[in-house]
Design a protein around this motif. Structure first.
Motif, PDB file in Angstrom:
ATOM      1  N   VAL A   1       1.058  -1.131  -0.210  1.00  0.00           N
ATOM      2  CA  VAL A   1       0.189  -0.576  -0.405  1.00  0.00           C
ATOM      3  C   VAL A   1       0.205   1.327   0.304  1.00  0.00           C
ATOM      4  O   VAL A   1       1.577   0.928   1.052  1.00  0.00           O
ATOM      5  CB  VAL A   1      -1.134  -0.001   1.214  1.00  0.00           C
ATOM      6  CG1 VAL A   1      -1.646   1.468   1.391  1.00  0.00           C
ATOM      7  CG2 VAL A   1      -1.588  -1.723   1.584  1.00  0.00           C
ATOM      8  N   GLU A   2       0.665   1.893  -0.948  1.00  0.00           N
ATOM      9  CA  GLU A   2       1.645   3.107  -0.613  1.00  0.00           C
ATOM     10  C   GLU A   2       0.866   4.698  -0.382  1.00  0.00           C
ATOM     11  O   GLU A   2       0.423   4.055   0.766  1.00  0.00           O
ATOM     12  CB  GLU A   2       1.540   4.185  -2.327  1.00  0.00           C
ATOM     13  CG  GLU A   2       2.664   2.944  -2.931  1.00  0.00           C
ATOM     14  CD  GLU A   2       4.238   2.903  -2.451  1.00  0.00           C
ATOM     15  OE1 GLU A   2       4.729   2.184  -2.079  1.00  0.00           O
ATOM     16  OE2 GLU A   2       4.646   3.759  -2.271  1.00  0.00           O
ATOM     17  N   VAL A   3       0.653   5.966  -0.978  1.00  0.00           N
ATOM     18  CA  VAL A   3      -0.804   6.756  -0.316  1.00  0.00           C
ATOM     19  C   VAL A   3      -1.677   6.260   0.062  1.00  0.00           C
ATOM     20  O   VAL A   3      -2.164   5.577  -0.374  1.00  0.00           O
ATOM     21  CB  VAL A   3      -0.397   8.147  -1.584  1.00  0.00           C
ATOM     22  CG1 VAL A   3      -1.082   9.224  -0.089  1.00  0.00           C
ATOM     23  CG2 VAL A   3       1.087   8.248  -1.786  1.00  0.00           C
ATOM     24  N   MET A   4      -1.994   6.688   1.703  1.00  0.00           N
ATOM     25  CA  MET A   4      -3.187   6.578   1.821  1.00  0.00           C
ATOM     26  C   MET A   4      -4.044   7.997   2.190  1.00  0.00           C
ATOM     27  O   MET A   4      -3.390   8.548   2.653  1.00  0.00           O
ATOM     28  CB  MET A   4      -3.601   5.346   3.121  1.00  0.00           C
ATOM     29  CG  MET A   4      -2.851   4.647   2.804  1.00  0.00           C
ATOM     30  SD  MET A   4      -2.971   2.786   4.286  1.00  0.00           S
ATOM     31  CE  MET A   4      -5.015   2.917   4.411  1.00  0.00           C
ATOM     32  N   GLY A   5      -5.430   7.673   2.149  1.00  0.00           N
ATOM     33  CA  GLY A   5      -5.789   9.472   2.326  1.00  0.00           C
ATOM     34  C   GLY A   5      -7.495   9.407   2.774  1.00  0.00           C
ATOM     35  O   GLY A   5      -8.239   8.304   3.180  1.00  0.00           O
ATOM     36  N   TRP A   6      -7.829  10.870   3.007  1.00  0.00           N
ATOM     37  CA  TRP A   6      -9.033  10.645   3.348  1.00  0.00           C
ATOM     38  C   TRP A   6      -9.909  11.945   2.639  1.00  0.00           C
ATOM     39  O   TRP A   6      -9.123  12.668   1.855  1.00  0.00           O
ATOM     40  CB  TRP A   6      -9.407  11.229   4.663  1.00  0.00           C
ATOM     41  CG  TRP A   6      -9.202  10.203   5.821  1.00  0.00           C
ATOM     42  CD1 TRP A   6      -7.785  10.299   6.022  1.00  0.00           C
ATOM     43  CD2 TRP A   6     -10.127   9.294   6.108  1.00  0.00           C
ATOM     44  NE1 TRP A   6      -7.798   9.015   7.559  1.00  0.00           N
ATOM     45  CE2 TRP A   6      -9.616   8.789   7.198  1.00  0.00           C
ATOM     46  CE3 TRP A   6     -11.247   9.097   5.969  1.00  0.00           C
ATOM     47  CZ2 TRP A   6      -9.655   7.097   7.697  1.00  0.00           C
ATOM     48  CZ3 TRP A   6     -11.631   7.549   6.967  1.00  0.00           C
ATOM     49  CH2 TRP A   6     -10.613   6.559   7.838  1.00  0.00           C
TER      50      TRP A   6
ATOM     51  N   ASP B   1     -18.325  20.788   8.600  1.00  0.00           N
ATOM     52  CA  ASP B   1     -17.146  19.266   7.924  1.00  0.00           C
ATOM     53  C   ASP B   1     -17.821  18.554   8.006  1.00  0.00           C
ATOM     54  O   ASP B   1     -17.704  17.431   7.805  1.00  0.00           O
ATOM     55  CB  ASP B   1     -15.942  19.617   9.678  1.00  0.00           C
ATOM     56  CG  ASP B   1     -14.766  20.881   9.083  1.00  0.00           C
ATOM     57  OD1 ASP B   1     -14.649  20.936  10.499  1.00  0.00           O
ATOM     58  OD2 ASP B   1     -14.826  21.434   7.934  1.00  0.00           O
ATOM     59  N   THR B   2     -19.499  18.996   7.532  1.00  0.00           N
ATOM     60  CA  THR B   2     -20.482  18.141   7.646  1.00  0.00           C
ATOM     61  C   THR B   2     -20.492  17.345   7.073  1.00  0.00           C
ATOM     62  O   THR B   2     -19.607  18.137   4.811  1.00  0.00           O
ATOM     63  CB  THR B   2     -21.734  18.734   7.643  1.00  0.00           C
ATOM     64  OG1 THR B   2     -22.201  18.365   9.388  1.00  0.00           O
ATOM     65  CG2 THR B   2     -22.805  17.081   7.976  1.00  0.00           C
ATOM     66  N   ALA B   3     -19.730  15.993   6.310  1.00  0.00           N
ATOM     67  CA  ALA B   3     -20.265  15.500   4.863  1.00  0.00           C
ATOM     68  C   ALA B   3     -19.782  13.453   5.122  1.00  0.00           C
ATOM     69  O   ALA B   3     -19.424  13.345   6.539  1.00  0.00           O
ATOM     70  CB  ALA B   3     -18.317  15.454   4.287  1.00  0.00           C
ATOM     71  N   ILE B   4     -19.553  12.925   4.123  1.00  0.00           N
ATOM     72  CA  ILE B   4     -19.590  11.155   4.228  1.00  0.00           C
ATOM     73  C   ILE B   4     -17.789  11.626   4.134  1.00  0.00           C
ATOM     74  O   ILE B   4     -17.685  11.899   3.224  1.00  0.00           O
ATOM     75  CB  ILE B   4     -20.092  10.549   3.332  1.00  0.00           C
ATOM     76  CG1 ILE B   4     -21.541  11.111   3.110  1.00  0.00           C
ATOM     77  CG2 ILE B   4     -19.694   9.183   2.853  1.00  0.00           C
ATOM     78  CD1 ILE B   4     -22.519  10.477   2.305  1.00  0.00           C
ATOM     79  N   TYR B   5     -16.758  10.582   5.080  1.00  0.00           N
ATOM     80  CA  TYR B   5     -16.057  10.523   5.206  1.00  0.00           C
ATOM     81  C   TYR B   5     -14.996   9.871   4.011  1.00  0.00           C
ATOM     82  O   TYR B   5     -15.115   8.300   5.276  1.00  0.00           O
ATOM     83  CB  TYR B   5     -14.541  10.716   6.254  1.00  0.00           C
ATOM     84  CG  TYR B   5     -14.547  12.703   6.470  1.00  0.00           C
ATOM     85  CD1 TYR B   5     -16.174  13.495   6.523  1.00  0.00           C
ATOM     86  CD2 TYR B   5     -13.385  13.117   6.034  1.00  0.00           C
ATOM     87  CE1 TYR B   5     -16.217  14.587   6.759  1.00  0.00           C
ATOM     88  CE2 TYR B   5     -13.428  14.651   6.560  1.00  0.00           C
ATOM     89  CZ  TYR B   5     -14.847  15.135   6.994  1.00  0.00           C
ATOM     90  OH  TYR B   5     -15.045  16.006   6.838  1.00  0.00           O
ATOM     91  N   TYR B   6     -14.773   8.964   2.844  1.00  0.00           N
ATOM     92  CA  TYR B   6     -13.726   7.989   2.164  1.00  0.00           C
ATOM     93  C   TYR B   6     -12.659   7.957   3.009  1.00  0.00           C
ATOM     94  O   TYR B   6     -11.762   9.033   2.132  1.00  0.00           O
ATOM     95  CB  TYR B   6     -14.115   7.927   0.773  1.00  0.00           C
ATOM     96  CG  TYR B   6     -15.604   8.437   1.229  1.00  0.00           C
ATOM     97  CD1 TYR B   6     -16.553   9.367   0.946  1.00  0.00           C
ATOM     98  CD2 TYR B   6     -16.626   7.022   0.541  1.00  0.00           C
ATOM     99  CE1 TYR B   6     -17.960   9.817   0.300  1.00  0.00           C
ATOM    100  CE2 TYR B   6     -18.085   7.472  -0.598  1.00  0.00           C
ATOM    101  CZ  TYR B   6     -18.058   8.670  -0.222  1.00  0.00           C
ATOM    102  OH  TYR B   6     -20.012   8.670  -0.453  1.00  0.00           O
ATOM    103  N   CYS B   7     -12.207   6.965   3.153  1.00  0.00           N
ATOM    104  CA  CYS B   7     -10.706   6.734   2.924  1.00  0.00           C
ATOM    105  C   CYS B   7     -10.323   6.018   1.740  1.00  0.00           C
ATOM    106  O   CYS B   7     -11.488   5.346   0.451  1.00  0.00           O
ATOM    107  CB  CYS B   7     -10.861   5.230   4.312  1.00  0.00           C
ATOM    108  SG  CYS B   7      -8.525   4.672   4.114  1.00  0.00           S
ATOM    109  N   ALA B   8      -8.947   6.438   1.059  1.00  0.00           N
ATOM    110  CA  ALA B   8      -8.493   5.688  -0.301  1.00  0.00           C
ATOM    111  C   ALA B   8      -7.479   5.718   0.150  1.00  0.00           C
ATOM    112  O   ALA B   8      -6.055   5.614   1.079  1.00  0.00           O
ATOM    113  CB  ALA B   8      -8.586   6.813  -1.292  1.00  0.00           C
ATOM    114  N   ALA B   9      -6.984   4.570  -0.552  1.00  0.00           N
ATOM    115  CA  ALA B   9      -5.633   3.854  -0.774  1.00  0.00           C
ATOM    116  C   ALA B   9      -5.230   3.537  -2.224  1.00  0.00           C
ATOM    117  O   ALA B   9      -5.781   3.089  -3.394  1.00  0.00           O
ATOM    118  CB  ALA B   9      -5.349   2.757   0.305  1.00  0.00           C
TER     119      ALA B   9
END
Length: 121
Positions: A31-36, A89-97
């Motif tokens: 896994v390289e870059v991970m983010g939100w 900041d209200t939102a759906i937060y998604y993880c990505a990789a």
């Protein structure tokens, strides 16, 4: 093949704090870059923060100084500590990789299912 399991989120009052976590699991090489990322009501999905395997982090200007991303590369897990939350900041937060399934393979982007963060005023 690759699953991103998010946890955390919920409802908090403005000025409060929340934490998110995301763990990558399955069959892959690295896994390289991970983010939100996040997507608010009526808005496009936007990058919130991302972190490299070496721990180098980038933030959206709107969250810098309030949010902190961290990573446990041994566990393929990232965390997002969100402080001084605002209604925007209200939102759906998604993880990505970015993931390579095999040695020498191209990197592909994977997404979690998302977790709701709601900040009340």
């Amino acid at each position: 093949q690759v699953q991103l399991l998010e946890s955390g989120g919920g409802l908090v009052q403005a000025g409060g704090s929340l934490g998110l976590s995301c763990a990558a699991s399955g069959s892959f090489h690295r896994v390289e870059v991970m983010g939100w990322y996040r997507q608010g009501p009526g808005k496009q999905r936007e990058l919130v923060a991302q972190i490299s395997t070496g721990g180098s982090a980038d933030y959206a200007g709107s969250v810098e100084g309030r949010f902190t991303i961290s990573r446990d590369s041994d566990l393929n897990t990232i965390y997002l500590q969100m402080n001084s939350l605002k209604p925007e900041d209200t939102a759906i937060y998604y993880c990505a990789a970015e993931v390579a399934l095999r040695p020498g393979a191209f990197m592909y982007n994977y997404w979690g299912q998302g977790t709701q963060v709601t900040v009340s005023s």
